[in-house]
Design an enzyme around this catalytic site. Sequence first.
Site, PDB file in Angstrom:
ATOM      1  N   GLU A 191       0.853  -1.197   0.000  1.00 28.65           N
ATOM      2  CA  GLU A 191       0.000   0.000   0.000  1.00 28.65           C
ATOM      3  C   GLU A 191       0.889   1.247   0.000  1.00 28.65           C
ATOM      4  O   GLU A 191       1.267   1.735  -1.051  1.00 28.65           O
ATOM      5  CB  GLU A 191      -0.995  -0.053   1.164  1.00 28.65           C
ATOM      6  CG  GLU A 191      -2.045  -1.143   0.917  1.00 28.65           C
ATOM      7  CD  GLU A 191      -3.188  -1.180   1.905  1.00 28.65           C
ATOM      8  OE1 GLU A 191      -3.112  -0.524   2.956  1.00 28.65           O
ATOM      9  OE2 GLU A 191      -4.177  -1.878   1.613  1.00 28.65           O
TER      10      GLU A 191
HETATM   11  C1  HEC Z   1      -3.420   1.228  -1.661  1.00 26.50           C
HETATM   12  C2  HEC Z   1      -4.787   1.515  -1.290  1.00 26.50           C
HETATM   13  C3  HEC Z   1      -5.051   1.982   0.123  1.00 26.50           C
HETATM   14  C4  HEC Z   1      -4.450   3.025   0.800  1.00 26.50           C
HETATM   15  C5  HEC Z   1      -3.328   3.930   0.341  1.00 26.50           C
HETATM   16  C6  HEC Z   1      -5.147   3.117   2.073  1.00 26.50           C
HETATM   17  N1  HEC Z   1      -6.117   2.161   2.155  1.00 26.50           N
HETATM   18 FE1  HEC Z   1      -7.447   1.928   3.653  1.00 26.50          FE
HETATM   19  N2  HEC Z   1      -8.005   0.180   2.886  1.00 26.50           N
HETATM   20  C7  HEC Z   1      -7.588  -0.355   1.674  1.00 26.50           C
HETATM   21  C8  HEC Z   1      -7.984  -1.734   1.585  1.00 26.50           C
HETATM   22  C9  HEC Z   1      -7.722  -2.668   0.428  1.00 26.50           C
HETATM   23  C10 HEC Z   1      -8.651  -2.039   2.800  1.00 26.50           C
HETATM   24  C11 HEC Z   1      -9.201  -3.400   3.219  1.00 26.50           C
HETATM   25  C12 HEC Z   1      -8.014  -4.197   3.754  1.00 26.50           C
HETATM   26  C13 HEC Z   1      -8.430  -5.377   4.558  1.00 26.50           C
HETATM   27  O1  HEC Z   1      -9.545  -5.438   5.067  1.00 26.50           O
HETATM   28  O2  HEC Z   1      -7.582  -6.281   4.735  1.00 26.50           O
HETATM   29  C14 HEC Z   1      -8.659  -0.804   3.576  1.00 26.50           C
HETATM   30  C15 HEC Z   1      -9.315  -0.633   4.796  1.00 26.50           C
HETATM   31  C16 HEC Z   1      -9.443   0.570   5.454  1.00 26.50           C
HETATM   32  C17 HEC Z   1     -10.334   0.836   6.563  1.00 26.50           C
HETATM   33  C18 HEC Z   1     -11.293  -0.157   7.210  1.00 26.50           C
HETATM   34  C19 HEC Z   1     -12.717   0.088   6.841  1.00 26.50           C
HETATM   35  C20 HEC Z   1     -13.601  -1.040   7.280  1.00 26.50           C
HETATM   36  O3  HEC Z   1     -14.822  -0.924   7.161  1.00 26.50           O
HETATM   37  O4  HEC Z   1     -13.098  -2.079   7.736  1.00 26.50           O
HETATM   38  C21 HEC Z   1     -10.138   2.142   6.937  1.00 26.50           C
HETATM   39  C22 HEC Z   1     -10.836   2.894   8.047  1.00 26.50           C
HETATM   40  C23 HEC Z   1      -9.102   2.674   6.076  1.00 26.50           C
HETATM   41  N3  HEC Z   1      -8.725   1.703   5.168  1.00 26.50           N
HETATM   42  C24 HEC Z   1      -8.527   3.926   6.194  1.00 26.50           C
HETATM   43  C25 HEC Z   1      -7.327   4.260   5.568  1.00 26.50           C
HETATM   44  C26 HEC Z   1      -6.442   5.355   5.983  1.00 26.50           C
HETATM   45  C27 HEC Z   1      -6.679   6.273   7.143  1.00 26.50           C
HETATM   46  C28 HEC Z   1      -5.390   5.367   5.111  1.00 26.50           C
HETATM   47  C29 HEC Z   1      -4.178   6.263   5.112  1.00 26.50           C
HETATM   48  C30 HEC Z   1      -3.339   6.231   6.311  1.00 26.50           C
HETATM   49  C31 HEC Z   1      -5.634   4.293   4.149  1.00 26.50           C
HETATM   50  N4  HEC Z   1      -6.788   3.639   4.493  1.00 26.50           N
HETATM   51  C32 HEC Z   1      -4.826   4.033   3.065  1.00 26.50           C
HETATM   52  C33 HEC Z   1      -6.877   0.334   0.722  1.00 26.50           C
HETATM   53  C34 HEC Z   1      -6.079   1.427   1.002  1.00 26.50           C
END
Ligand code: HEC
Length: 311
Positions: A121
């Site tokens: 990521e």
């Molecule tokens: C490269 C793409 C990417 C980036 C950059 C990213 N995310 Fe995500 N995010 C995801 C993915 C894919 C998941 C699901 C992962 C899993 O469940 O294993 C996720 C899950 C989440 C969730 C959980 C939501 C839920 O309902 O479970 C949150 C909140 C979140 N991200 C916030 C953030 C924040 C804050 C940042 C920056 C610090 C960030 N993400 C950066 C792709 C990304």
Amino acid sequence: MSSKFLKLVLILFLVNSLSGEDLFLPLPQNIKHNTKKAKLGKKLFLDVRLSGDETISCATCHSLQNYGVDGLKTSFGIRGQKGSINAPTVYNSEYNFVQFWDGRAKNLHEQAKGPIVNPIEMDSSFEKVVLKLSKDNSYKKEFNEIYSDGITIENIVNAIAEFEKTLITPNSKFDKFLRKEITLSKEEAEGFKLFKSKGCIACHNGINIGGNLFQKIGIFGKFKKDENVQTHDLGRFNVTKKEYDKFYFKVPSLRNIAKTAPYFHDGSIKTLNEAVKKMAYHQLGRFLKKDEIDKIVKFLHTLTGEINETE
Ligand code: HEC
Ligand code: HEC
């Protein structure tokens, strides 16, 4: 039969004895938060310096104008690396009982650390991020105004989590209906009735219409053939290593679901009609008629709330 399965049968039984509306709550129209922290958190959420090569911010995968998703089957991280799992929305995530599909983070604070150091990521380190942001005088000033120990990783994720708290989408048609301000159209009302009577409500309920329990995907019939199952399909098992947690996921919230295609943890389902059909079959052992699916989908469209986002 597993005890979890019996629990589900019990839930279904209980749910049928309730009128239904009691199992939902409208979102609040405003949420108490620390405005200084949230403002700083938003800046961090949009800042590519949180990623190793400064190309990706949280918003790259969770677009704020696009209901908190990237609309892709699975997300792309830095250097074009493809992830294995669908990005859930960040809107209303404060109301989910745990974070991530497999629930491995207990809250938004803990969650926000994950992507920063995830190699596919943002692929940075906490030290690098702190160092980079410490060179920015406006960040220095903002952090020092709020936190006695200035720029630290704990304070960075604290501010981001505070911002995420503000990402609510109130005033959906369904919320207005729950507040008794409007009535649903005939088809939406029939869809809601089916949503309850067919048993969707057993897992998708509460303020987020989901997000408050773990459940298995494929209770009545496997979701994927054995030979196609990959590590990320094992869900909760990856956290607990308990055999009985295989294929268990956090039941996702259905708020804004019409805006967050594609669906399911692997992003394999393109349309809402297909998602509803699959849910009825795999989770409830039912085949729904086309017009029943259409009505449930009409109901699901009433779950789209307001985003108040001007990036
Ligand atoms: C490269 C793409 C990417 C980036 C950059 C990213 N995310 Fe995500 N995010 C995801 C993915 C894919 C998941 C699901 C992962 C899993 O469940 O294993 C996720 C899950 C989440 C969730 C959980 C939501 C839920 O309902 O479970 C949150 C909140 C979140 N991200 C916030 C953030 C924040 C804050 C940042 C920056 C610090 C960030 N993400 C950066 C792709 C990304
Ligand atoms: C036994 C619990 C259970 C029941 C009953 C159930 N669901 Fe689900 N639902 C889940 C789980 C778990 C997921 C996540 C599955 C995955 O991603 O692999 C899910 C995912 C979904 C999604 C996709 C969400 C997303 O963000 O990708 C939709 C839409 C949905 N359900 C609608 C329904 C409808 C409509 C019904 C009734 C016909 C229903 N569900 C019945 C547990 C349930």
